[in-house]
Design an enzyme around this catalytic site. Sequence first.
Site, PDB file in Angstrom:
ATOM      1  N   ASN A   4      -3.880   5.347  -3.835  1.00 55.53           N
ATOM      2  CA  ASN A   4      -2.509   5.425  -3.347  1.00 55.53           C
ATOM      3  C   ASN A   4      -1.552   6.106  -4.316  1.00 55.53           C
ATOM      4  O   ASN A   4      -0.539   6.649  -3.906  1.00 55.53           O
ATOM      5  CB  ASN A   4      -1.992   4.027  -2.989  1.00 55.53           C
ATOM      6  CG  ASN A   4      -2.362   2.984  -4.013  1.00 55.53           C
ATOM      7  OD1 ASN A   4      -3.537   2.726  -4.274  1.00 55.53           O
ATOM      8  ND2 ASN A   4      -1.363   2.402  -4.626  1.00 55.53           N
ATOM      9  N   GLN A  29      -5.254   4.414   2.608  1.00 53.89           N
ATOM     10  CA  GLN A  29      -4.633   5.726   2.377  1.00 53.89           C
ATOM     11  C   GLN A  29      -5.397   6.854   3.054  1.00 53.89           C
ATOM     12  O   GLN A  29      -4.899   7.967   3.183  1.00 53.89           O
ATOM     13  CB  GLN A  29      -4.561   6.032   0.875  1.00 53.89           C
ATOM     14  CG  GLN A  29      -3.543   5.197   0.110  1.00 53.89           C
ATOM     15  CD  GLN A  29      -2.096   5.554   0.449  1.00 53.89           C
ATOM     16  OE1 GLN A  29      -1.778   6.676   0.804  1.00 53.89           O
ATOM     17  NE2 GLN A  29      -1.219   4.574   0.336  1.00 53.89           N
ATOM     18  N   ALA A  53      -1.889   0.182  10.032  1.00 46.58           N
ATOM     19  CA  ALA A  53      -1.270   1.135  10.960  1.00 46.58           C
ATOM     20  C   ALA A  53      -0.059   1.870  10.370  1.00 46.58           C
ATOM     21  O   ALA A  53       0.160   3.043  10.670  1.00 46.58           O
ATOM     22  CB  ALA A  53      -0.859   0.407  12.248  1.00 46.58           C
ATOM     23  N   THR A  88      -2.692 -15.820  17.695  1.00 40.45           N
ATOM     24  CA  THR A  88      -2.457 -14.993  18.875  1.00 40.45           C
ATOM     25  C   THR A  88      -2.367 -13.532  18.469  1.00 40.45           C
ATOM     26  O   THR A  88      -1.680 -13.192  17.499  1.00 40.45           O
ATOM     27  CB  THR A  88      -1.140 -15.429  19.543  1.00 40.45           C
ATOM     28  OG1 THR A  88      -1.278 -16.806  19.898  1.00 40.45           O
ATOM     29  CG2 THR A  88      -0.846 -14.601  20.791  1.00 40.45           C
ATOM     30  N   CYS A 117       3.460   0.255  -6.193  1.00 39.91           N
ATOM     31  CA  CYS A 117       3.446  -0.983  -5.423  1.00 39.91           C
ATOM     32  C   CYS A 117       4.141  -2.115  -6.132  1.00 39.91           C
ATOM     33  O   CYS A 117       4.357  -3.161  -5.558  1.00 39.91           O
ATOM     34  CB  CYS A 117       2.037  -1.334  -5.013  1.00 39.91           C
ATOM     35  SG  CYS A 117       1.586  -0.308  -3.615  1.00 39.91           S
TER      36      CYS A 117
HETATM   37  C1  LIG Z   1      -0.435   0.143   1.493  1.00 38.24           C
HETATM   38  C2  LIG Z   1      -1.785  -0.182   0.958  1.00 38.24           C
HETATM   39  C3  LIG Z   1      -2.341  -1.465   1.104  1.00 38.24           C
HETATM   40  C4  LIG Z   1      -1.587  -2.599   1.721  1.00 38.24           C
HETATM   41  O1  LIG Z   1      -1.438  -2.461   3.103  1.00 38.24           O
HETATM   42  P1  LIG Z   1      -0.343  -3.344   3.876  1.00 38.24           P
HETATM   43  O2  LIG Z   1      -0.596  -3.070   5.315  1.00 38.24           O
HETATM   44  O3  LIG Z   1       0.990  -2.864   3.418  1.00 38.24           O
HETATM   45  O4  LIG Z   1      -0.609  -4.766   3.520  1.00 38.24           O
HETATM   46  C5  LIG Z   1      -3.616  -1.677   0.626  1.00 38.24           C
HETATM   47  N1  LIG Z   1      -4.315  -0.693   0.034  1.00 38.24           N
HETATM   48  C6  LIG Z   1      -3.818   0.549  -0.121  1.00 38.24           C
HETATM   49  C7  LIG Z   1      -4.647   1.602  -0.781  1.00 38.24           C
HETATM   50  C8  LIG Z   1      -2.534   0.841   0.326  1.00 38.24           C
HETATM   51  O5  LIG Z   1      -2.045   2.061   0.138  1.00 38.24           O
END
Ligand SMILES: *Cc1c(COP(=O)(O)O)cnc(C)c1O
Length: 395
Positions: A150, A178, A199, A236, A326
């Site tokens: 990322n 990613q 998503a 759900t 992050c």
């Molecule tokens: C954004 C990301 C996540 C986390 O995903 P979320 O849907 O925001 O919890 C995990 N791994 C990577 C490599 C990401 O870029």
Amino acid sequence: MRIYLDNSATTFTDPEVLEEMLPYFTEVYGNGSSQHFFGRDALKAIDNAREKVARAINCKPNEIYFTSGGTESDNWAIKGIARAHRKKGKHIITSVIEHPAVIKTCEALEREGFEVTYVKVDGEGFVSPADIEAAIREDTILISIMTANNEMGTIQPIREIGAIAKAHRIPFHTDAVQAIGNVPIDVVADNIDMLSMSAHKFYGPKGVGVLYKRNGIKIDRFMDGGEQERNMRASTLNTPGIVGLGKAIEMAVADMDKHNAHIASLRDEFVRQVTERIPEVKLNGAKDFSKRLASNANFSFKYIEGESILMRLDLAGIAVSSGSACSSGSLEPSYVLLSLGVPIELAHGSIRFSFGKNNTMEEVNYTVDKLEETVRFLRELSPLFKFVQGEQKYV
Ligand SMILES: *Cc1c(COP(=O)(O)O)cnc(C)c1O
């Protein structure tokens, strides 16, 4: 002017995706588990999305489990394997540059007595398959290596790593959050047993993701409660979100080449101009752009702080990420860059620019203008820079 160059943090929800989701808030609002027609209509939409995801990564629809996002999928894959296989072994292999959703999950398991090998990466951020193989022990129960990073966009040799895992009969998980929509993925050809996606990283809505799990791989259920998702993940189902994810992945895969060509042309021009116009910069990550996400440019600017660059670009209407994207807001330098051997002062001065399908060349040009101005301004204030230039005797 408002320019969004933080598409690795999240993307906008495509209007076509949103449109597909809307009826599932107000009209088809049944509970997918209900036995009446309201429920059946919701279930039909969910199963339709499941098929789209399965088609996109070449698996069976009953190997798809809907979750709340990438973090949950990572937690579930890793903890699920650990809990189901603890009698067989307590050793997990991952890398030092994984997303916190993987690293922190592994650390949590270490506190429970599991042992984790964090394989190192080379100067461009690549994991070596040979290092993975060398780390394998009798009691290894999982290998988890991300498809694309990322922060730097480095694309790992996951097919080779998957083949090694397969030869040793060890489940292989990849965080492909990613990669989906940017890198072609075929879980059969790539030897992937489990895969996480989210998503909102491919123009879908936030708060919905997928864990793909190959049939035959045993993991513990993640949440206790109802019998949703073949009794593996209670709660759900998020029908609108799932419908959005299905539409988004279908579009992302169909348009992958077109979007990658556009995004890479922006990124390449950006890299060219920054390297030419701004002195003393370093592009972090893979030099071979075929092994790097088309969207990613990560630069270190010597003698100045990434946070200061970010703030001045923010004032100019340009949104980017600095350091450990992050843990934005923290002033810790990026652990990912440090693990590549980037010196701490350079890691402090790093910025991630991540391009998306709606960015334009005008935005690239404007951003380089503002960036050049910002870097010059900040360096003029930097005692370190003046010292190096010989204008100042002591720092
Ligand atoms: C954004 C990301 C996540 C986390 O995903 P979320 O849907 O925001 O919890 C995990 N791994 C990577 C490599 C990401 O870029």
